[in-house]
Design a protein around this motif. Structure first.
Motif, PDB file in Angstrom:
ATOM      1  N   PRO A  85     -57.999  12.992  78.534  1.00 60.58           N
ATOM      2  CA  PRO A  85     -57.812  13.489  79.905  1.00 60.58           C
ATOM      3  C   PRO A  85     -56.603  12.828  80.544  1.00 60.58           C
ATOM      4  O   PRO A  85     -56.256  11.695  80.229  1.00 60.58           O
ATOM      5  N   PRO A  86     -55.897  13.551  81.454  1.00 62.40           N
ATOM      6  CA  PRO A  86     -54.721  12.956  82.111  1.00 62.40           C
ATOM      7  C   PRO A  86     -55.147  11.797  82.989  1.00 62.40           C
ATOM      8  O   PRO A  86     -56.250  11.777  83.519  1.00 62.40           O
ATOM      9  N   PRO A  87     -54.262  10.781  83.149  1.00 59.36           N
ATOM     10  CA  PRO A  87     -54.614   9.620  83.991  1.00 59.36           C
ATOM     11  C   PRO A  87     -54.792  10.025  85.441  1.00 59.36           C
ATOM     12  O   PRO A  87     -54.104  10.921  85.945  1.00 59.36           O
ATOM     13  N   VAL A  88     -55.736   9.369  86.080  1.00 59.56           N
ATOM     14  CA  VAL A  88     -56.020   9.654  87.483  1.00 59.56           C
ATOM     15  C   VAL A  88     -55.463   8.519  88.322  1.00 59.56           C
ATOM     16  O   VAL A  88     -55.754   7.347  88.071  1.00 59.56           O
ATOM     17  N   TYR A  89     -54.625   8.851  89.316  1.00 60.96           N
ATOM     18  CA  TYR A  89     -54.013   7.852  90.191  1.00 60.96           C
ATOM     19  C   TYR A  89     -54.603   7.973  91.582  1.00 60.96           C
ATOM     20  O   TYR A  89     -54.834   9.083  92.077  1.00 60.96           O
ATOM     21  N   ALA A  90     -54.804   6.824  92.225  1.00 60.77           N
ATOM     22  CA  ALA A  90     -55.273   6.821  93.606  1.00 60.77           C
ATOM     23  C   ALA A  90     -54.059   6.816  94.521  1.00 60.77           C
ATOM     24  O   ALA A  90     -53.149   6.011  94.344  1.00 60.77           O
ATOM     25  N   GLY A  91     -54.034   7.704  95.447  1.00 60.94           N
ATOM     26  CA  GLY A  91     -52.902   7.778  96.376  1.00 60.94           C
ATOM     27  C   GLY A  91     -51.777   8.601  95.808  1.00 60.94           C
ATOM     28  O   GLY A  91     -51.990   9.608  95.148  1.00 60.94           O
ATOM     29  N   GLN A  92     -50.549   8.121  96.008  1.00 57.12           N
ATOM     30  CA  GLN A  92     -49.376   8.877  95.593  1.00 57.12           C
ATOM     31  C   GLN A  92     -49.152   8.724  94.095  1.00 57.12           C
ATOM     32  O   GLN A  92     -49.255   7.641  93.550  1.00 57.12           O
ATOM     33  N   VAL A  93     -48.839   9.832  93.427  1.00 54.48           N
ATOM     34  CA  VAL A  93     -48.556   9.817  91.996  1.00 54.48           C
ATOM     35  C   VAL A  93     -47.162   9.281  91.789  1.00 54.48           C
ATOM     36  O   VAL A  93     -46.209   9.758  92.423  1.00 54.48           O
ATOM     37  N   PRO A  94     -46.960   8.254  90.945  1.00 57.98           N
ATOM     38  CA  PRO A  94     -45.609   7.716  90.739  1.00 57.98           C
ATOM     39  C   PRO A  94     -44.718   8.745  90.087  1.00 57.98           C
ATOM     40  O   PRO A  94     -45.181   9.624  89.363  1.00 57.98           O
ATOM     41  N   SER A  95     -43.428   8.644  90.334  1.00 61.67           N
ATOM     42  CA  SER A  95     -42.474   9.621  89.799  1.00 61.67           C
ATOM     43  C   SER A  95     -42.291   9.485  88.300  1.00 61.67           C
ATOM     44  O   SER A  95     -41.947  10.435  87.628  1.00 61.67           O
ATOM     45  N   GLY A  96     -42.508   8.309  87.761  1.00 61.67           N
ATOM     46  CA  GLY A  96     -42.325   8.135  86.321  1.00 61.67           C
ATOM     47  C   GLY A  96     -42.677   6.736  85.917  1.00 61.67           C
ATOM     48  O   GLY A  96     -43.020   5.898  86.739  1.00 61.67           O
ATOM     49  N   PRO A  97     -42.574   6.445  84.634  1.00 56.88           N
ATOM     50  CA  PRO A  97     -42.919   5.106  84.147  1.00 56.88           C
ATOM     51  C   PRO A  97     -42.043   4.021  84.732  1.00 56.88           C
ATOM     52  O   PRO A  97     -42.483   2.923  84.990  1.00 56.88           O
ATOM     53  N   ALA A  98     -40.743   4.311  84.996  1.00 56.53           N
ATOM     54  CA  ALA A  98     -39.844   3.274  85.506  1.00 56.53           C
ATOM     55  C   ALA A  98     -40.253   2.832  86.891  1.00 56.53           C
ATOM     56  O   ALA A  98     -40.227   1.658  87.223  1.00 56.53           O
ATOM     57  N   ALA A  99     -40.669   3.803  87.718  1.00 54.83           N
ATOM     58  CA  ALA A  99     -41.063   3.457  89.076  1.00 54.83           C
ATOM     59  C   ALA A  99     -42.321   2.620  89.085  1.00 54.83           C
ATOM     60  O   ALA A  99     -42.496   1.736  89.903  1.00 54.83           O
ATOM     61  N   VAL A 100     -43.248   2.903  88.135  1.00 58.09           N
ATOM     62  CA  VAL A 100     -44.503   2.160  88.090  1.00 58.09           C
ATOM     63  C   VAL A 100     -44.259   0.725  87.678  1.00 58.09           C
ATOM     64  O   VAL A 100     -44.851  -0.210  88.195  1.00 58.09           O
ATOM     65  N   GLU A 101     -43.321   0.491  86.746  1.00 57.55           N
ATOM     66  CA  GLU A 101     -43.090  -0.851  86.245  1.00 57.55           C
ATOM     67  C   GLU A 101     -42.220  -1.678  87.175  1.00 57.55           C
ATOM     68  O   GLU A 101     -42.149  -2.885  87.066  1.00 57.55           O
ATOM     69  N   ALA A 102     -41.481  -1.027  88.142  1.00 57.07           N
ATOM     70  CA  ALA A 102     -40.559  -1.769  88.995  1.00 57.07           C
ATOM     71  C   ALA A 102     -41.289  -2.605  90.029  1.00 57.07           C
ATOM     72  O   ALA A 102     -40.793  -3.619  90.475  1.00 57.07           O
ATOM     73  N   GLY A 103     -42.492  -2.209  90.455  1.00 58.09           N
ATOM     74  CA  GLY A 103     -43.223  -2.906  91.500  1.00 58.09           C
ATOM     75  C   GLY A 103     -43.510  -4.346  91.162  1.00 58.09           C
ATOM     76  O   GLY A 103     -43.121  -5.251  91.884  1.00 58.09           O
ATOM     77  N   PRO A 104     -44.148  -4.651  90.052  1.00 55.56           N
ATOM     78  CA  PRO A 104     -44.429  -6.044  89.706  1.00 55.56           C
ATOM     79  C   PRO A 104     -43.174  -6.876  89.546  1.00 55.56           C
ATOM     80  O   PRO A 104     -43.140  -8.054  89.887  1.00 55.56           O
ATOM     81  N   ALA A 105     -42.076  -6.286  89.053  1.00 58.38           N
ATOM     82  CA  ALA A 105     -40.839  -7.045  88.868  1.00 58.38           C
ATOM     83  C   ALA A 105     -40.279  -7.485  90.211  1.00 58.38           C
ATOM     84  O   ALA A 105     -39.786  -8.601  90.367  1.00 58.38           O
ATOM     85  N   GLN A 106     -40.317  -6.577  91.206  1.00 56.32           N
ATOM     86  CA  GLN A 106     -39.826  -6.932  92.527  1.00 56.32           C
ATOM     87  C   GLN A 106     -40.655  -8.052  93.131  1.00 56.32           C
ATOM     88  O   GLN A 106     -40.144  -8.957  93.758  1.00 56.32           O
ATOM     89  N   LYS A 107     -41.990  -7.982  92.963  1.00 59.32           N
ATOM     90  CA  LYS A 107     -42.853  -9.029  93.509  1.00 59.32           C
ATOM     91  C   LYS A 107     -42.560 -10.372  92.852  1.00 59.32           C
ATOM     92  O   LYS A 107     -42.541 -11.404  93.487  1.00 59.32           O
ATOM     93  N   ARG A 108     -42.289 -10.350  91.555  1.00 62.21           N
ATOM     94  CA  ARG A 108     -42.006 -11.606  90.869  1.00 62.21           C
ATOM     95  C   ARG A 108     -40.671 -12.196  91.332  1.00 62.21           C
ATOM     96  O   ARG A 108     -40.500 -13.393  91.413  1.00 62.21           O
ATOM     97  N   GLY A 109     -39.653 -11.346  91.697  1.00 57.77           N
ATOM     98  CA  GLY A 109     -38.358 -11.824  92.157  1.00 57.77           C
ATOM     99  C   GLY A 109     -38.412 -12.402  93.569  1.00 57.77           C
ATOM    100  O   GLY A 109     -37.649 -13.281  93.931  1.00 57.77           O
ATOM    101  N   ALA A 110     -39.282 -11.936  94.437  1.00 66.34           N
ATOM    102  CA  ALA A 110     -39.363 -12.396  95.835  1.00 66.34           C
ATOM    103  C   ALA A 110     -39.964 -13.783  95.923  1.00 66.34           C
ATOM    104  O   ALA A 110     -39.613 -14.565  96.805  1.00 66.34           O
ATOM    105  N   THR A 111     -40.813 -14.154  95.052  1.00 69.86           N
ATOM    106  CA  THR A 111     -41.486 -15.454  95.118  1.00 69.86           C
ATOM    107  C   THR A 111     -40.507 -16.616  94.991  1.00 69.86           C
ATOM    108  O   THR A 111     -40.552 -17.554  95.798  1.00 69.86           O
ATOM    109  N   PRO A 112     -39.558 -16.663  94.041  1.00 67.92           N
ATOM    110  CA  PRO A 112     -38.616 -17.791  93.977  1.00 67.92           C
ATOM    111  C   PRO A 112     -37.737 -17.912  95.223  1.00 67.92           C
ATOM    112  O   PRO A 112     -37.375 -19.020  95.633  1.00 67.92           O
ATOM    113  N   ILE A 113     -37.393 -16.758  95.829  1.00 68.93           N
ATOM    114  CA  ILE A 113     -36.531 -16.820  97.026  1.00 68.93           C
ATOM    115  C   ILE A 113     -37.263 -17.527  98.159  1.00 68.93           C
ATOM    116  O   ILE A 113     -36.707 -18.393  98.853  1.00 68.93           O
TER     117      ILE A 113
END
Length: 201
Positions: free
Chosen positions: A134-162
């Motif tokens: 079955p296709p994956p079920v997302y809560a809320g807005q469906v991400p545009s693609g795999p790149a957009a889904v993976e970018a969120g955690p990377a941004q959070k990891r970059g803000a912490t050192p700053i």
């Protein structure tokens, strides 16, 4: 009653003679009135009796002078006859007990070969039906693609050192200011003290 068995004389007054065994009770003797008459000096007037019971003949000696024998053994009681056994009256008369199987020319003949058994058809095993995932079920807005889904955690990891770096810089500045103020001359503190304050000697 159709004869199913017969006696064949192998040795005696009439070798080769056949005696069909018809009836439920048959006697062998020398005198007239017996089912099978054998005119011989060794045969008593009523010598042997055959009784048909349960599909087989049972033979019994009738108290004869010279005795009745089956396969060389003298009878002292009843004996169930089997095809191929030899019945002797005295020492000279031997009768072969045989089974008679009437053959019908129109009857179906039995084959001596074993029947050929056709191999049993084996039904093919049903193949398992694979259901698509079955296709994956997302809560809320469906991400545009795999790149957009993976970018969120990377941004959070970059803000912490700053954030950590800013906090460290602020703490260092505070320490420098504090140390500088601690070692500043008393004349510097007079600007912040009420009038009339005198620096200690």
């Amino acid at each position: 009653m159709v004869a199913q068995y017969q006696l064949v004389m192998h040795s005696g007054p009439t070798p080769g003679k056949t005696f069909p065994m018809e009836g439920d009770v048959i006697t062998i003797g020398r005198e007239i009135g017996n089912g099978i008459i054998i005119n011989d000096a060794e045969v008593s007037r009523k010598h042997t009796q055959f009784v048909f019971q349960g599909g087989k003949f049972i033979v019994t000696d009738l108290g004869s002078t010279n005795g009745t024998f089956v396969n060389g053994q003298r009878l002292t009681g009843q004996h169930i006859l089997q095809p191929g056994e030899v019945i002797s009256l005295g020492e000279q008369i031997n009768l072969l007990f045989e089974s008679v199987i009437p053959i019908d020319p129109n009857a179906t003949m039995l084959s001596s070969r074993p029947p050929v058994v056709a191999p049993r058809a084996v039904a093919p095993r049903p193949q398992p039906v694979v259901q698509p995932a079955p296709p994956p079920v997302y809560a809320g807005q469906v991400p545009s693609g795999p790149a957009a889904v993976e970018a969120g955690p990377a941004q959070k990891r970059g803000a912490t050192p700053i954030v950590i770096g800013v906090v460290v810089v602020v703490l260092l500045c505070a320490c420098v200011v504090g140390v500088g103020l601690f070692f500043a001359p008393c004349s510097f503190w007079l600007n912040f003290m009420p009038s009339g304050y005198v620096c200690p000697p």
